[in-house]
Structures are given as structure tokens and as C-alpha cells.
Design a protein around this motif. Sequence first.
Motif, short mmCIF file in Angstrom:
data_model
loop_
_atom_site.label_atom_id
_atom_site.label_comp_id
_atom_site.label_asym_id
_atom_site.label_seq_id
_atom_site.Cartn_x
_atom_site.Cartn_y
_atom_site.Cartn_z
N LYS A 18 17.41 -1.60 25.51
CA LYS A 18 17.97 -2.57 24.66
C LYS A 18 19.59 -2.47 24.72
CE LYS A 18 14.66 -2.92 21.02
NZ LYS A 18 14.14 -3.05 19.55
N MET A 21 20.11 -4.86 27.59
CA MET A 21 19.75 -6.34 27.05
C MET A 21 20.94 -6.91 26.33
SD MET A 21 16.90 -7.56 28.13
CE MET A 21 15.83 -6.45 29.06
N ARG A 22 21.82 -6.26 25.57
CA ARG A 22 22.78 -6.41 25.03
C ARG A 22 23.97 -6.75 25.76
NH1 ARG A 22 20.99 -2.52 21.40
NH2 ARG A 22 22.66 -1.12 21.61
N GLU A 23 23.98 -5.80 26.95
CA GLU A 23 25.06 -6.15 28.02
C GLU A 23 24.75 -7.43 28.91
OE1 GLU A 23 27.77 -5.45 29.49
OE2 GLU A 23 27.34 -6.27 31.39
N HIS A 24 23.47 -7.65 28.95
CA HIS A 24 23.03 -8.96 29.83
C HIS A 24 23.33 -9.95 28.92
CE1 HIS A 24 20.62 -6.58 32.24
NE2 HIS A 24 19.57 -6.92 32.00
N LEU A 25 23.62 -10.03 27.53
CA LEU A 25 23.89 -11.23 26.86
C LEU A 25 25.28 -11.39 26.72
CD1 LEU A 25 23.23 -13.54 24.68
CD2 LEU A 25 23.12 -11.70 22.97
N VAL A 28 26.33 -13.17 29.99
CA VAL A 28 26.12 -14.74 29.84
C VAL A 28 27.19 -14.90 29.04
CG1 VAL A 28 24.37 -16.33 28.73
CG2 VAL A 28 23.61 -14.52 30.09
N GLN A 29 27.52 -14.54 28.10
CA GLN A 29 28.82 -15.04 27.21
C GLN A 29 30.15 -15.33 28.11
OE1 GLN A 29 30.00 -12.48 24.14
NE2 GLN A 29 31.57 -14.06 23.21
N LEU A 104 18.33 -18.29 32.35
CA LEU A 104 18.12 -18.03 30.81
C LEU A 104 16.64 -18.32 30.61
CD1 LEU A 104 21.11 -19.83 29.27
CD2 LEU A 104 20.51 -17.36 29.16
N CYS A 107 15.10 -14.98 31.10
CA CYS A 107 15.13 -14.43 29.86
C CYS A 107 14.38 -14.81 28.54
CB CYS A 107 16.65 -14.36 29.20
SG CYS A 107 18.17 -14.31 30.21
N THR A 108 14.09 -15.69 28.39
CA THR A 108 13.14 -16.38 27.32
C THR A 108 11.86 -16.22 27.63
OG1 THR A 108 13.48 -18.84 28.22
CG2 THR A 108 15.02 -18.04 26.21
N HIS A 111 10.86 -12.65 27.29
CA HIS A 111 11.01 -12.52 25.78
C HIS A 111 9.79 -12.68 25.15
CE1 HIS A 111 15.60 -11.91 26.03
NE2 HIS A 111 15.08 -10.71 26.40
#
Length: 136
Positions: A18, A21-25, A28-29, A104, A107-108, A111
Motif C-alpha cells: 500500500k 501504491m501511494r507512491e505510484h499515485l 502520476v501526480q 493508468l 492501474c485500474t 485494481h
Amino acid sequence: MDGRKPVPLLPMMANHQKQNMREHLAAVQDIVAALATDDFAGVEKAAGRIGFSEQMGMMCTHMGAGAPGFTEQALAFHHAADRITDAAKAQDKARVLAELNATLKHCTGCHETWKQQLVDEPTWTKLTASAPPTPH
Ligand code: HEC
């Protein structure tokens, strides 16, 4: 109700996943922020954080050791992110966006397919007994 397939993980690994994952987001930002100002070097740097590396490959192999198919999806994702880097090197904004979209989708797609399942040591050992050994 929830049709996703389980990815069995020890609690520590699940927490680590997790965090990744937060680092992946966040990466992307940073890609989007850099692209907004045509900062292709910045795009390249941010995309590198989700791109493929031997270390990333080893981690994904470890995470997917109890979930056949998971690692393949994870590796395909990191290779898709490498194509954002290629587009940034070519300073091609439209292509960066197209490759970001393609990434992306990984990613989706992942998920939609998988959810974490916390397991204890004996279960983990049993589930991964047939998988090739991976370093921690
Ligand atoms: C190979 C599979 C896979 C890929 C690819 C993937 N994820 Fe995840 N992600 C997961 C799993 C599994 C979870 C945990 C879901 C659960 O148990 O509900 C997760 C959870 C998350 C979370 C929630 C983290 C938390 O603290 O709860 C975020 C945010 C996230 N992913 C972002 C991303 C982004 C952004 C990308 C692409 C740039 C991405 N993920 C790509 C499998 C993946």
C-alpha cells in the motif's frame, strides 16, 4: 459482492504494497504537474519512479508469489510506464499523455482484478511453496 481475486500477503508485505501504491499515485501526480509546464525532464524523472527496474521486478515477483497472474500484470504496468519515459525523452507531449493513459489503464485494470488478503506465516509458506524463491 466483491468479485476481486485475493492477493495473499503477510501483514508487513500488505502494508509495504500500500505504501508503494501511494507512491505510484504521487508519481502520476508529478508526471501531470511536470507535463502541464512542458517540463519533460520532470516527466522523465517522475515516470522513472514507476518504471521497470530489476529491484521493482523482484518486489513484484515477491508480492505475487501467492497469486498466479498478479506479477505478470505488475510487470506489464512497469513496462508501460517506461513508455512514458520514452515519450518524454522525445519531448512529445501528446505521446506522453497517450502513454500515461495506457499506464493508468494498468492501474485500474489491476485494481478491478485484485484485492489484498492478509495471511499468517504458515498460510504464506503453504501458498508459495511451489513458487520460485524470491529475496525479501
Ligand atoms: C499489478 C496490480 C496493481 C497495479 C498495476 C497497480 N495497483 Fe494499486 N493496488 C493494487 C492492490 C492489490 C491494492 C490493494 C487493494 C485492496 O486490497 O483493496 C492497490 C491499492 C492502491 C491504492 C490504495 C493504497 C492504500 O493506502 O490503501 C492506491 C492509491 C493505488 N493502488 C494506486 C495505484 C496507482 C496510481 C497505480 C498505477 C500508476 C496502481 N495503483 C497500479 C494493485 C495494483
